[in-house]
Enzyme design. Structure first.
Site, mmCIF file in Angstrom:
data_model
loop_
_atom_site.group_PDB
_atom_site.id
_atom_site.type_symbol
_atom_site.label_atom_id
_atom_site.label_comp_id
_atom_site.label_asym_id
_atom_site.label_seq_id
_atom_site.Cartn_x
_atom_site.Cartn_y
_atom_site.Cartn_z
ATOM 1 N N ASP A 44 0.844 -1.186 0.000
ATOM 2 C CA ASP A 44 0.000 0.000 0.000
ATOM 3 C C ASP A 44 0.876 1.230 0.000
ATOM 4 O OD1 ASP A 44 0.024 1.089 3.011
ATOM 5 O OD2 ASP A 44 -0.190 -1.090 3.124
ATOM 6 N N ASP A 133 -9.329 2.831 6.607
ATOM 7 C CA ASP A 133 -8.197 2.721 7.527
ATOM 8 C C ASP A 133 -8.600 3.416 8.822
ATOM 9 O OD1 ASP A 133 -5.859 3.047 8.964
ATOM 10 O OD2 ASP A 133 -4.688 3.840 7.306
ATOM 11 N N GLU A 135 -7.624 3.460 12.913
ATOM 12 C CA GLU A 135 -6.550 2.997 13.800
ATOM 13 C C GLU A 135 -6.165 4.100 14.767
ATOM 14 O OE1 GLU A 135 -2.610 3.354 12.115
ATOM 15 O OE2 GLU A 135 -3.515 3.337 10.102
#
Length: 247
Positions: A44, A133, A135
Site C-alpha cells: 500500500d 483505515d 486505527e
C-alpha cells in the site's frame, strides 16, 4: 499504512519471530512471515511514495496495491492518479483507501468525500473494494479520537453504509486487534460482511484477530520491504484475489 503528510505512525508491535524470503522464479522478493508462503503479495502507498515505478513493483512480484485517496473530509492524495492509474497500467490489481479521523466529521461525510475522490468501485476485475483505515490517532494522545465505544461503532457503520450506498460494496476495514477491541469495545458488528485488513508486524503469524472476524483477508506484515510502502499479503489464491475485485 504508508506514511504521507502525517508526522508519525502508531503501530502495535509484537515480539519478532522467524521470517523467510518469498521467491518467484528463484528470486527473493522480501522478508515475509514463514506462514505466508504462496500467498499473493502486495503493498500500500500514499503521497509519501510520490511517483511510484509500477513496472518495477510488478517485476518484484506485486499482484495488488491499495492507494491512499483521502483523509478526513478535506485531504486528497496529490499523487493518487499516478499511483492508482499507474498500478492498473502495469497490470496490478488496485484499490483505494480512506484514512479516518472520526473526531473531524461524520462517517457519512468522510465516505462521501472518499467516493468523490477515488473511492468509487467498478466490477472490472481490477478494482479492489474500497477500504477504511481506522486505527491509532496520529495527531494526538487520544487513540480513540475522543469517541465512546458506542459512538465509534456508529461512526464506522455510517461510513460503511454510505460507501455501500454509493459503490455497492462494503468497505474492507484496516485496523489492529488492540485498537479495535479498545476503541469499539470488541464490537462484532462488522465481521460478517466486511473483509478484514489486519496490521500486525514482526510476527510469523497474524495472531489474534479483532472481535467479530474469524480470518483475515489482507495482512499488512511490515512497513518496508522490496515493494514501495507497506508490505501486504492476500489470504487466498490469485484467482480468489481476482474474484474479490470482480465483486
Amino acid at each position: 499504512m504508508a506514511r504521507d503528510h502525517r508526522p508519525s505512525r502508531h503501530r502495535a508491535r509484537v515480539i519478532a519471530a522467524t521470517v523467510t524470503a518469498l521467491t518467484v522464479g528463484g528470486t527473493a522478493l522480501a522478508e515475509a512471515p514463514a506462514s505466508a508462503a504462496g500467498k499473493p503479495k502486495g503493498h500500500d502507498v500514499s503521497s509519501h511514495q510520490k511517483n511510484v515505478d509500477w513496472q518495477s513493483a510488478k517485476a518484484k512480484g506485486a499482484q495488488f496495491v491499495y492507494v491512499k485517496a483521502t483523509e478526513s473530509h478535506t485531504y486528497r492524495n496529490p499523487y493518487f492518479s499516478q499511483q492508482y492509474n499507474g498500478a492498473r497500467g502495469a497490470g496490478i490489481i488496485r484499490g483505494a483507501y480512506h484514512f479516518a479521523l472520526p473526531n473531524k466529521s461524520s462517517g457519512t461525510a468522510q465516505a462521501a468525500h472518499f467516493v468523490r475522490n477515488g473511492g468509487a468501485w467498478r466490477g472490472d476485475g481490477w478494482t479492489l473494494p474500497p477500504a477504511l483505515d481506522i486505527e491509532y490517532n496520529p495527531y494526538g494522545k487520544n487513540k480513540c479520537y475522543g469517541l465512546t465505544k458506542a459512538k465509534m461503532v456508529s461512526w464506522i457503520k455510517a461510513f460503511s453504509d454510505e460507501t455501500k450506498r454509493q459503490t455497492g460494496r462494503r468497505p474492507v476495514i484496516y485496523t489492529t486487534t488492540h485498537w479495535w477491541n479498545t476503541c469499539t469495545g470488541s464490537s462484532r458488528a462488522f465481521g460478517a460482511n466486511h473483509s478484514l485488513w489486519l496490521a500486525r508486524y514482526d510476527s510469523a503469524t497474524a495472531g489474534a484477530l479483532p472481535a467479530g472476524w474469524s480470518f483475515w483477508t489482507f495482512w499488512q506484515y511490515d512497513n518496508s520491504g522490496s515493494l514501495p510502502g507497506d508490505q501486504n499479503l492476500f489470504n487466498g489464491s490469485t484467482a480468489q484475489l481476482k474474484k474479490l475485485a470482480r465483486g
